[in-house]
Each structure stands twice: as structure tokens, then as C-alpha cells.
Design a protein around this motif. Structure first.
Motif, PDB file in Angstrom:
ATOM      1  N   UNK A   6      67.106  69.949  -0.789  1.00  9.20           N
ATOM      2  CA  UNK A   6      66.828  70.714  -1.903  1.00  9.20           C
ATOM      3  C   UNK A   6      65.726  71.780  -0.632  1.00  9.20           C
ATOM      4  N   UNK A   7      64.930  71.004   0.492  1.00 12.57           N
ATOM      5  CA  UNK A   7      64.482  71.680   0.751  1.00 12.57           C
ATOM      6  C   UNK A   7      64.953  73.488   1.402  1.00 12.57           C
ATOM      7  N   UNK A   8      66.460  72.585   1.884  1.00 12.20           N
ATOM      8  CA  UNK A   8      66.960  74.088   2.866  1.00 12.20           C
ATOM      9  C   UNK A   8      67.385  74.884   1.343  1.00 12.20           C
ATOM     10  N   UNK A   9      67.701  74.297   0.607  1.00 10.96           N
ATOM     11  CA  UNK A   9      68.660  75.069  -1.395  1.00 10.96           C
ATOM     12  C   UNK A   9      67.510  76.252  -1.454  1.00 10.96           C
ATOM     13  N   UNK A  10      66.242  74.833  -1.847  1.00 15.06           N
ATOM     14  CA  UNK A  10      65.001  76.249  -1.942  1.00 15.06           C
ATOM     15  C   UNK A  10      64.699  77.244  -0.968  1.00 15.06           C
ATOM     16  N   UNK A  11      64.750  77.157   0.195  1.00 17.61           N
ATOM     17  CA  UNK A  11      64.531  77.945   1.371  1.00 17.61           C
ATOM     18  C   UNK A  11      65.218  79.495   0.862  1.00 17.61           C
ATOM     19  N   UNK A  12      67.371  79.279   0.811  1.00 17.52           N
ATOM     20  CA  UNK A  12      67.455  80.409   0.527  1.00 17.52           C
ATOM     21  C   UNK A  12      67.659  80.413  -1.501  1.00 17.52           C
ATOM     22  N   UNK A  13      67.449  80.020  -2.019  1.00 20.75           N
ATOM     23  CA  UNK A  13      66.918  80.754  -3.614  1.00 20.75           C
ATOM     24  C   UNK A  13      65.252  80.392  -4.526  1.00 20.75           C
ATOM     25  N   UNK A  14      64.832  79.534  -3.338  1.00 15.58           N
ATOM     26  CA  UNK A  14      63.059  79.626  -3.889  1.00 15.58           C
ATOM     27  C   UNK A  14      62.782  77.756  -4.110  1.00 15.58           C
ATOM     28  N   UNK A  15      61.923  78.377  -4.235  1.00 13.39           N
ATOM     29  CA  UNK A  15      61.388  76.809  -4.894  1.00 13.39           C
ATOM     30  C   UNK A  15      61.515  76.229  -6.290  1.00 13.39           C
ATOM     31  N   UNK A  16      61.800  74.984  -6.888  1.00 14.52           N
ATOM     32  CA  UNK A  16      61.863  74.858  -8.148  1.00 14.52           C
ATOM     33  C   UNK A  16      61.474  74.661  -8.365  1.00 14.52           C
ATOM     34  N   UNK A  33      82.319  79.027  -5.311  1.00 12.88           N
ATOM     35  CA  UNK A  33      81.830  78.783  -4.032  1.00 12.88           C
ATOM     36  C   UNK A  33      80.688  77.948  -3.584  1.00 12.88           C
ATOM     37  N   UNK A  34      79.158  78.473  -3.926  1.00  7.74           N
ATOM     38  CA  UNK A  34      78.294  78.217  -3.937  1.00  7.74           C
ATOM     39  C   UNK A  34      77.963  76.465  -4.174  1.00  7.74           C
ATOM     40  N   UNK A  35      78.505  75.785  -5.115  1.00  3.44           N
ATOM     41  CA  UNK A  35      78.582  74.568  -5.448  1.00  3.44           C
ATOM     42  C   UNK A  35      79.497  73.829  -4.527  1.00  3.44           C
ATOM     43  N   UNK A  80      68.555  73.518 -11.747  1.00  2.26           N
ATOM     44  CA  UNK A  80      68.544  74.328 -10.508  1.00  2.26           C
ATOM     45  C   UNK A  80      69.836  75.339 -10.443  1.00  2.26           C
ATOM     46  N   UNK A  81      70.430  74.731 -11.130  1.00  2.00           N
ATOM     47  CA  UNK A  81      71.350  75.993 -11.390  1.00  2.00           C
ATOM     48  C   UNK A  81      71.081  77.239 -12.273  1.00  2.00           C
ATOM     49  N   UNK A  82      70.049  77.157 -13.265  1.00  2.00           N
ATOM     50  CA  UNK A  82      69.523  78.440 -13.278  1.00  2.00           C
ATOM     51  C   UNK A  82      68.671  78.982 -12.542  1.00  2.00           C
ATOM     52  N   UNK A  83      68.228  78.005 -11.760  1.00  2.68           N
ATOM     53  CA  UNK A  83      67.204  78.856 -10.852  1.00  2.68           C
ATOM     54  C   UNK A  83      67.692  79.717  -9.722  1.00  2.68           C
ATOM     55  N   UNK A  84      69.134  79.053  -9.120  1.00  5.29           N
ATOM     56  CA  UNK A  84      69.610  79.847  -8.158  1.00  5.29           C
ATOM     57  C   UNK A  84      70.281  80.990  -8.682  1.00  5.29           C
ATOM     58  N   UNK A  85      71.008  81.281  -9.927  1.00 10.40           N
ATOM     59  CA  UNK A  85      70.868  82.638 -10.544  1.00 10.40           C
ATOM     60  C   UNK A  85      69.974  83.533 -10.931  1.00 10.40           C
ATOM     61  N   UNK A  86      68.819  82.510 -11.370  1.00  9.49           N
ATOM     62  CA  UNK A  86      67.740  83.713 -11.126  1.00  9.49           C
ATOM     63  C   UNK A  86      67.519  84.814  -9.915  1.00  9.49           C
ATOM     64  N   UNK A  87      67.310  83.275  -8.678  1.00  5.42           N
ATOM     65  CA  UNK A  87      67.337  83.722  -7.825  1.00  5.42           C
ATOM     66  C   UNK A  87      68.297  84.921  -6.877  1.00  5.42           C
ATOM     67  N   UNK A  88      69.531  84.520  -7.132  1.00  4.95           N
ATOM     68  CA  UNK A  88      70.703  85.684  -6.741  1.00  4.95           C
ATOM     69  C   UNK A  88      70.363  87.254  -7.863  1.00  4.95           C
ATOM     70  N   UNK A  89      69.881  87.201  -8.673  1.00  7.64           N
ATOM     71  CA  UNK A  89      69.547  88.329  -9.137  1.00  7.64           C
ATOM     72  C   UNK A  89      68.116  89.004  -8.948  1.00  7.64           C
ATOM     73  N   UNK A  90      67.461  87.942  -8.403  1.00  8.26           N
ATOM     74  CA  UNK A  90      66.433  88.880  -7.822  1.00  8.26           C
ATOM     75  C   UNK A  90      66.458  89.195  -6.928  1.00  8.26           C
TER      76      UNK A  90
END
Length: 225
Positions: free
Chosen positions: A215-225, A188-190, A121-131
Motif C-alpha cells: 500500500x505504501x508503494x501504491x501510494x508512492x505512485x498514485x498518491x495517499x488514499x 495491465x496495472x492490476x 483504491x481503483x478510483x483513486x488510481x484513475x484520479x491520480x493518472x488524470x491529475x
């Protein structure tokens, strides 16, 4: 290596099994007592005190006295990053614990790395912020864009300077073998994820456990993981 830093001392401190277990226990960013670290390492309190004295002298942990207790914490983010890199090397070389427990998949899914989110989830969050154009990779350094600053403000992340700590930093993830987000933004994000009630840290572990709505809220912001 006759010139430059002497890595052998640090390697020897980290390489002893009991000390490695103590450092791993402190990877969650919290301070623990000598007794707690003795139990984590599976050694007597006297042996733990000897190991902690060596780690403190070697600059890997710091000690804080509170009442009758001595509390120990990692000396800094760089120690946590070094441990994460060593875990990556061990995983790549196949040096795994012989009896992995049922919590291992959860640890790979989401865990705390000092004070930021690691794992899938940490890697996916960074990927989403870059995308999303909120972070860009500028010649190997992560830079928070204007859109990223706006996102941080709207999401409720305070980006106050924290000494010399960078705003955004890539931290190589041992379980995914790609980078997750460290630095002021990562921490700060965590913290905000915890505050929103999306996830909590499982007591006595580094596992970050998301609730189903979280997790649903997380995926709503950073995409489905």
C-alpha cells in the motif's frame, strides 16, 4: 419497447437470485466449475446446471470443457460492467443485503472487477493518472497521453492490442459512485500490482488485499488514499 434490443430477457436472467449470485462470483474474471457455482448460489448441482444453461443460451456466460469438468466464465467485460451498474443502482436505491458481512468494508476498499482494480483504491488510481496528465478525458472517452504511454512502459505494463478492447475505459464503480479504470491499461496495472507483490486476491472472494509495504508503494505512485 417494441423496437431495438429486448432488455427484458437479459434483465430476467440477471434478476433471478441464484443466477445473480453465480454472475457475481464470476465478476473476478476467473472460470469456475458448475459445482463451485452451485455452492456460490446455494442451490443443488442439478438446479445450477439448469441456471447455467439459461445463462449460456442468453449469452451471459461461456462454457469450456476440460477433462470431466465444465468451466464457466462471463461472456465478456460488458457483462461485468452491466453487473457493476446494477450494483450501483441497487446501492443508490437502498436495496442492500440485509446482513452485510465483515468483508464488506474490504470489498469497498479494493476489489477486482473482471480483470481491473475497483473500489476506493481503483478510483483513486484513475484520479491520480488524470491529475498526473497520463490520462485525459476527451469528450467522455479516456485517452492515454504520451506521458501515460511512458509511464506504462516504465511501470512494466504491456499495452499490446487486445482485439477491439479499448486502451482505457471508464467503469462506473458501484461503491464509490465514480469511475475506476478498465480497458487494457486497467487490466495491465492490476496484473503489474500483483506481479510486484503489492497485493493479492483473497481466495474465494473478489477482495484485493494490499500488504502494508504494498500500500505504501501504491501510494508512492498514485498518491495517499
Amino acid at each position: 419497447m417494441r423496437l431495438g434490443p429486448d432488455i427484458t430477457r437479459v434483465a430476467a436472467l440477471m434478476g433471478e437470485p441464484a443466477r445473480a449470485n453465480m454472475l457475481s462470483a464470476l465478476m473476478g474474471g476467473q472460470a469456475l466449475t458448475a459445482g463451485e457455482l452451485a455452492r456460490e448460489a446455494g442451490v443443488t448441482p442439478q438446479t445450477a446446471s439448469s441456471h447455467l444453461a439459461q445463462l449460456e443460451t442468453g449469452g451471459l456466460v461461456t462454457r469450456r470443457v476440460q477433462g470431466r469438468h465444465n468451466y464457466f466464465a462471463l461472456a465478456g467485460q460488458d457483462v461485468a460492467e452491466a453487473m457493476e451498474h446494477l450494483a450501483l443502482l441497487a446501492d443508490r436505491a437502498g436495496h442492500m443485503r440485509t446482513r452485510p458481512g465483515p468483508r464488506d468494508p474490504a470489498l469497498r476498499r479494493a476489489r477486482v472487477c473482471y480483470d481491473h482494480l475497483a473500489g476506493e483504491l481503483g478510483v483513486a488510481m484513475l484520479d491520480a493518472l488524470v491529475a498526473q496528465g497520463r490520462i485525459v478525458d476527451a469528450e467522455g472517452s479516456l485517452v492515454l497521453t504520451e506521458a501515460g504511454h511512458a509511464f506504462a512502459r516504465d511501470f512494466g505494463v504491456a499495452l499490446a492490442p487486445a482485439g477491439r478492447r479499448p486502451l482505457c475505459k471508464a467503469c462506473l464503480d458501484w461503491s464509490v459512485r465514480r469511475s475506476h479504470l478498465a480497458g487494457v491499461m486497467g487490466a495491465g496495472l492490476l496484473s503489474r500490482i500483483y506481479a510486484l507483490g503489492w497485493a493479492r486476491r483473497m481466495e474465494g472472494t473478489r477482495i484485493v488485499q494490499f500488504s502494508a509495504p504494498g500500500l505504501a508503494a501504491f501510494e508512492g505512485v498514485f498518491g495517499r488514499v
